[in-house]
Design an enzyme around this catalytic site. Structure first.
Site, mmCIF file in Angstrom:
data_model
loop_
_atom_site.group_PDB
_atom_site.id
_atom_site.type_symbol
_atom_site.label_atom_id
_atom_site.label_comp_id
_atom_site.label_asym_id
_atom_site.label_seq_id
_atom_site.Cartn_x
_atom_site.Cartn_y
_atom_site.Cartn_z
ATOM 1 N N GLN A 32 0.850 -1.207 0.000
ATOM 2 C CA GLN A 32 0.000 0.000 0.000
ATOM 3 C C GLN A 32 0.883 1.252 0.000
ATOM 4 O OE1 GLN A 32 -2.333 -0.876 3.619
ATOM 5 N NE2 GLN A 32 -0.424 -1.544 4.582
ATOM 6 N N ASP A 87 0.136 0.376 13.658
ATOM 7 C CA ASP A 87 0.656 1.548 14.368
ATOM 8 C C ASP A 87 0.916 1.246 15.843
ATOM 9 O OD1 ASP A 87 -2.594 2.208 13.763
ATOM 10 O OD2 ASP A 87 -1.958 2.108 15.857
ATOM 11 N N GLY A 140 -3.949 -11.389 7.495
ATOM 12 C CA GLY A 140 -4.776 -11.873 8.598
ATOM 13 C C GLY A 140 -5.684 -13.022 8.221
ATOM 14 N N ASP A 157 -8.202 -4.618 13.595
ATOM 15 C CA ASP A 157 -7.917 -3.183 13.462
ATOM 16 C C ASP A 157 -7.372 -2.964 12.054
ATOM 17 O OD1 ASP A 157 -5.350 -0.974 14.814
ATOM 18 O OD2 ASP A 157 -7.252 -0.530 13.782
ATOM 19 N N THR A 159 -7.444 -1.624 7.851
ATOM 20 C CA THR A 159 -7.775 -0.488 7.000
ATOM 21 C C THR A 159 -9.213 -0.686 6.518
ATOM 22 O OG1 THR A 159 -6.740 -1.827 5.279
ATOM 23 C CG2 THR A 159 -5.453 0.032 6.146
HETATM 24 N N1 SAM Z 1 -7.353 2.641 13.015
HETATM 25 C C1 SAM Z 1 -7.282 2.568 11.576
HETATM 26 C C2 SAM Z 1 -8.631 2.650 10.962
HETATM 27 O O1 SAM Z 1 -9.601 2.450 11.680
HETATM 28 O O2 SAM Z 1 -8.687 2.933 9.770
HETATM 29 C C3 SAM Z 1 -6.543 1.324 11.159
HETATM 30 C C4 SAM Z 1 -5.164 1.351 11.714
HETATM 31 S S1 SAM Z 1 -3.978 0.225 11.225
HETATM 32 C C5 SAM Z 1 -2.864 1.337 10.481
HETATM 33 C C6 SAM Z 1 -4.628 -0.710 9.857
HETATM 34 C C7 SAM Z 1 -3.625 -1.807 9.540
HETATM 35 O O3 SAM Z 1 -4.247 -2.885 8.840
HETATM 36 C C8 SAM Z 1 -2.467 -1.355 8.628
HETATM 37 O O4 SAM Z 1 -1.268 -1.451 9.357
HETATM 38 C C9 SAM Z 1 -2.492 -2.328 7.444
HETATM 39 O O5 SAM Z 1 -1.219 -2.647 6.962
HETATM 40 C C10 SAM Z 1 -3.195 -3.510 8.080
HETATM 41 N N2 SAM Z 1 -3.809 -4.464 7.143
HETATM 42 C C11 SAM Z 1 -4.523 -4.190 6.028
HETATM 43 N N3 SAM Z 1 -4.929 -5.343 5.430
HETATM 44 C C12 SAM Z 1 -4.466 -6.362 6.204
HETATM 45 C C13 SAM Z 1 -4.557 -7.790 6.111
HETATM 46 N N4 SAM Z 1 -5.243 -8.379 5.107
HETATM 47 N N5 SAM Z 1 -3.976 -8.541 7.084
HETATM 48 C C14 SAM Z 1 -3.310 -7.941 8.110
HETATM 49 N N6 SAM Z 1 -3.161 -6.599 8.240
HETATM 50 C C15 SAM Z 1 -3.747 -5.818 7.290
#
Ligand code: SAM
Length: 284
Positions: A32, A87, A140, A157, A159
């Site tokens: 991303q 994060d 995940g 948590d 994206t």
């Molecule tokens: N609090 C934020 C929100 O509500 O939008 C989300 C925070 S956190 C930065 C979201 C995390 O999900 C990111 O670090 C991203 O890399 C991760 N992520 C996205 N798709 C994922 C997947 N399929 N498996 C694991 N992590 C994933």
């Protein structure tokens, strides 16, 4: 020189704009686009694929509500799984619970963890060094469908359902969550700002209902998740978990010794009360 601006691209025809006083880091990772920048009001801000993920100023609201509501409702969570959360804000709040013996975090993008440790150090506040943590860099959906571990609380948590996060809102992921949740366990997930992304409530409710006895939502207003309250999906086979009294939750909260800036036992219980239009979206 005119100021550099970041305009969020989540919604069609409407966006929040941040002045970027300084871009601290920007890269297209394997998964991303990641940018971290400074804003005079929100502090350090992180965005992924053009969507605001977290800011220093308001992160506590989301991280406290996504963590303490399921863990204090459960009452004796020993093993916690975090999906996403790169994060480190959720991990920081989970590790405040002395009763939690093990935390597994499955984050797809190692660069997010690395850069947030460096540029948003107060989010994780050292939690990535907690001996209870097992950090797994993976998708995940792969993890929950293959692990032989079981968890009491699972927190997604992620994206938004755009790019790598999309799979975390679909049935194969939810089926995986179901298979690795202990009896009496609870699953919660970031489920979008319902006024703007109502279809996420409808879809999550429809996909989770065949798998869990009790599927509901709770909510909190997070200023930089624009458009009103953010909903959190709630799924468990124990309907009593979200019907506990303020007294029971307060007793557990006080015993935890955790200091919060948003979460209170009254808000915990009240956050499950949903506006009529959200109830209608659940059943649409
Ligand atoms: N609090 C934020 C929100 O509500 O939008 C989300 C925070 S956190 C930065 C979201 C995390 O999900 C990111 O670090 C991203 O890399 C991760 N992520 C996205 N798709 C994922 C997947 N399929 N498996 C694991 N992590 C994933």
């Amino acid at each position: 020189m005119s100021a550099m601006l970041f305009s969020e691209t989540l919604h069609e025809g409407w966006a929040q704009t941040f002045r970027m006083d300084e871009v601290l880091f920007e890269v297209r990772t394997e998964h991303q686009h990641l940018v971290i920048f400074r804003n005079p009001f929100w502090g350090t801000v992180m965005a992924l694929d053009g969507i605001i993920q977290t800011t220093e100023r308001d992160e506590f609201i989301y991280h406290e509500m996504m963590t303490h509501v399921p863990i204090l409702a459960h009452g004796s969570a020993r093993k916690v799984l975090i999906i996403g959360g790169g994060d480190g804000g959720i991990l920081r709040e989970v590790t405040k619970h002395a009763g939690v013996e093990a935390v597994t975090q499955v984050e797809i993008d190692e660069k997010v963890v690395e850069m947030c440790k460096q540029y948003l150090p107060n989010h994780s506040a050292g939690a990535f060094d907690d001996p209870r943590l097992n950090l797994v860099i993976d998708d995940g959906v792969n993890f929950v469908r293959t692990t032989d571990e079981k968890f009491d609380v699972i927190i997604s948590d992620s994206t938004d359902p755009v790019g790598p996060g999309e799979v975390l809102f679909e049935s194969p992921f939810y089926e995986g969550v179901k298979r690795c949740l202990n009896p009496g366990g609870v699953f919660v997930a970031q489920n979008g700002v319902v006024f703007m992304q109502g279809e996420e409530v409808t879809n999550s409710h429809r996909r989770l209902s065949p798998l869990f006895a009790d599927v509901h939502f709770y909510h909190a207003a997070v200023p930089t998740y624009v458009g009103g309250s953010m909903t959190f999906a709630w799924a468990t086979d124990n309907p009593e978990l979200r019907r506990q009294s303020v007294e029971v939750i307060r007793e557990r909260f006080e015993a935890s010794g955790i200091e919060t800036r948003y979460y209170t036992p009254e808000l915990h219980v009240g956050s499950f009360a949903l506006p009529k239009y959200v109830q209608d979206l659940m059943l649409a």
